[in-house]
Design an enzyme around this catalytic site. Structure first.
Site, PDB file in Angstrom:
ATOM      1  N   SER A  74       0.851  -1.260  -0.023  1.00 16.69           N
ATOM      2  CA  SER A  74       0.005   0.047   0.010  1.00 16.69           C
ATOM      3  C   SER A  74       0.937   1.298  -0.079  1.00 16.69           C
ATOM      4  O   SER A  74       1.607   1.457  -0.784  1.00 16.69           O
ATOM      5  CB  SER A  74      -0.876   0.014   1.330  1.00 16.69           C
ATOM      6  OG  SER A  74      -2.057   0.804   0.930  1.00 16.69           O
ATOM      7  N   ASP A 129      -9.805  -5.935  -4.433  1.00 22.70           N
ATOM      8  CA  ASP A 129      -9.139  -4.465  -3.957  1.00 22.70           C
ATOM      9  C   ASP A 129     -10.172  -3.311  -4.213  1.00 22.70           C
ATOM     10  O   ASP A 129      -9.960  -3.104  -5.460  1.00 22.70           O
ATOM     11  CB  ASP A 129      -7.786  -4.557  -4.029  1.00 22.70           C
ATOM     12  CG  ASP A 129      -6.932  -3.624  -3.135  1.00 22.70           C
ATOM     13  OD1 ASP A 129      -7.760  -2.676  -2.422  1.00 22.70           O
ATOM     14  OD2 ASP A 129      -5.888  -3.734  -3.118  1.00 22.70           O
ATOM     15  N   HIS A 182      -7.494  -6.092  -0.202  1.00 21.76           N
ATOM     16  CA  HIS A 182      -6.176  -5.337  -0.014  1.00 21.76           C
ATOM     17  C   HIS A 182      -4.952  -5.735   0.774  1.00 21.76           C
ATOM     18  O   HIS A 182      -3.882  -5.227   0.722  1.00 21.76           O
ATOM     19  CB  HIS A 182      -6.492  -3.776   0.388  1.00 21.76           C
ATOM     20  CG  HIS A 182      -5.505  -2.699   0.429  1.00 21.76           C
ATOM     21  ND1 HIS A 182      -5.003  -2.453  -0.859  1.00 21.76           N
ATOM     22  CD2 HIS A 182      -4.796  -2.118   1.314  1.00 21.76           C
ATOM     23  CE1 HIS A 182      -4.280  -1.379  -0.587  1.00 21.76           C
ATOM     24  NE2 HIS A 182      -4.014  -1.253   0.597  1.00 21.76           N
TER      25      HIS A 182
END
Length: 262
Positions: free
Chosen positions: A84, A209, A238
């Site tokens: 991320s 996601d 995610h």
């Protein structure tokens, strides 16, 4: 200007450095830590303003300074894996300190997080709302963000619980770092530079996601050179290393460990 960071290293083997995402800390890697440490010398880094480094804030707090702070502690020829926001930092490091990165692993991350007319991503209103809510209720805002991360996964509730329990041993993130981190997610765009990366790059995406759409797979295959490879986990959101640990580790070991040890 970069800042001094606390890091922790465990295990033995080739150097592997892990960078976590927004709102959490390096404790998030706990579900796969023991397995990784059997094969790698793993360095866990809390990004500036997060976890054990909650008081270590570079000035100004931007992507360049985050990357410089982490790169300063990176062993030469490391496998650098970022998830991320951490993946964005990892991309920046690979672009500006390429001799330190032998291989880049990008987990549920993107060169550009915010959606635009020509790019799939997070709706601008979502990031703006989180920024406004942070001031009102820090813990609830982070909890909502974790819920979005797990959205779509069959094990969403368990995933959120696992993430929360993994990060709670460390201090809460600094609100200035959280706010600046959201600004980085809103503004960063490294697309034009990615093709210049010379080391092997492996992308690991979740089909479900909602923060980093799996359509990124098409972009990587169509616009980036052959040193970029992609795996899309069909049932993950995610955080594939938490929701689908076994599949994640199998892919990681196949694409990263074996080639690193050759």
């Amino acid at each position: 200007m970069y800042t001094t960071l606390k890091t922790r290293t465990a295990g033995s083997g080739p150097s592997l450095v892990l960078l976590h995402g927004w709102g959490v800390n390096s404790g998030v890697w706990q579900p796969i830590a023991a397995q990784l440490e059997q094969h790698f010398s793993v360095t866990y880094v809390d990004l500036p303003g997060f976890g054990e480094n909650f008081q270590a804030l570079p000035e100004p707090y931007n992507l360049a300074n985050l990357a410089a702070s982490v790169a300063n502690f990176l062993p030469e020829n490391s496998v650098l894996a970022g998830w991320s926001l951490g993946g964005l930092v990892a991309q920046q490091i690979a672009l500006h300190e390429p001799t330190k990165v032998q291989r880049l692993v990008l987990i549920a991350t993107s060169p550009k997080f915010q959606k635009s007319d020509d790019w799939p991503g997070i709706e601008p209103t979502i990031l703006q709302a989180f920024s406004q809510q942070l001031v009102k209720n820090l813990s609830k805002t982070i909890e909502r963000f974790l819920a979005i991360q797990a959205m779509g996964s069959d094990s969403a509730k368990a995933d959120i619980k696992k993430i929360k329990s993994s990060i709670e041993a460390s201090p809460q993130a600094d609100i200035a770092a959280l706010t600046a981190g959201l600004t980085i997610l809103e503004q960063a765009d490294l697309r034009a530079e990615l093709a210049s990366l010379s080391m092997p790059v492996h992308w690991m995406l979740g089909r479900l996601d909602s923060l980093v759409p799996a359509k990124l797979n098409e972009y990587v295959q169509q616009h980036l050179p052959p040193n970029h490879s992609v795996t899309v986990f069909p049932h993950a959101s995610h955080a594939p290393f938490i929701s689908h640990t076994e599949h994640f580790m199998a892919d990681f070991m196949t694409t990263v460990k074996e080639s690193t040890l050759k």
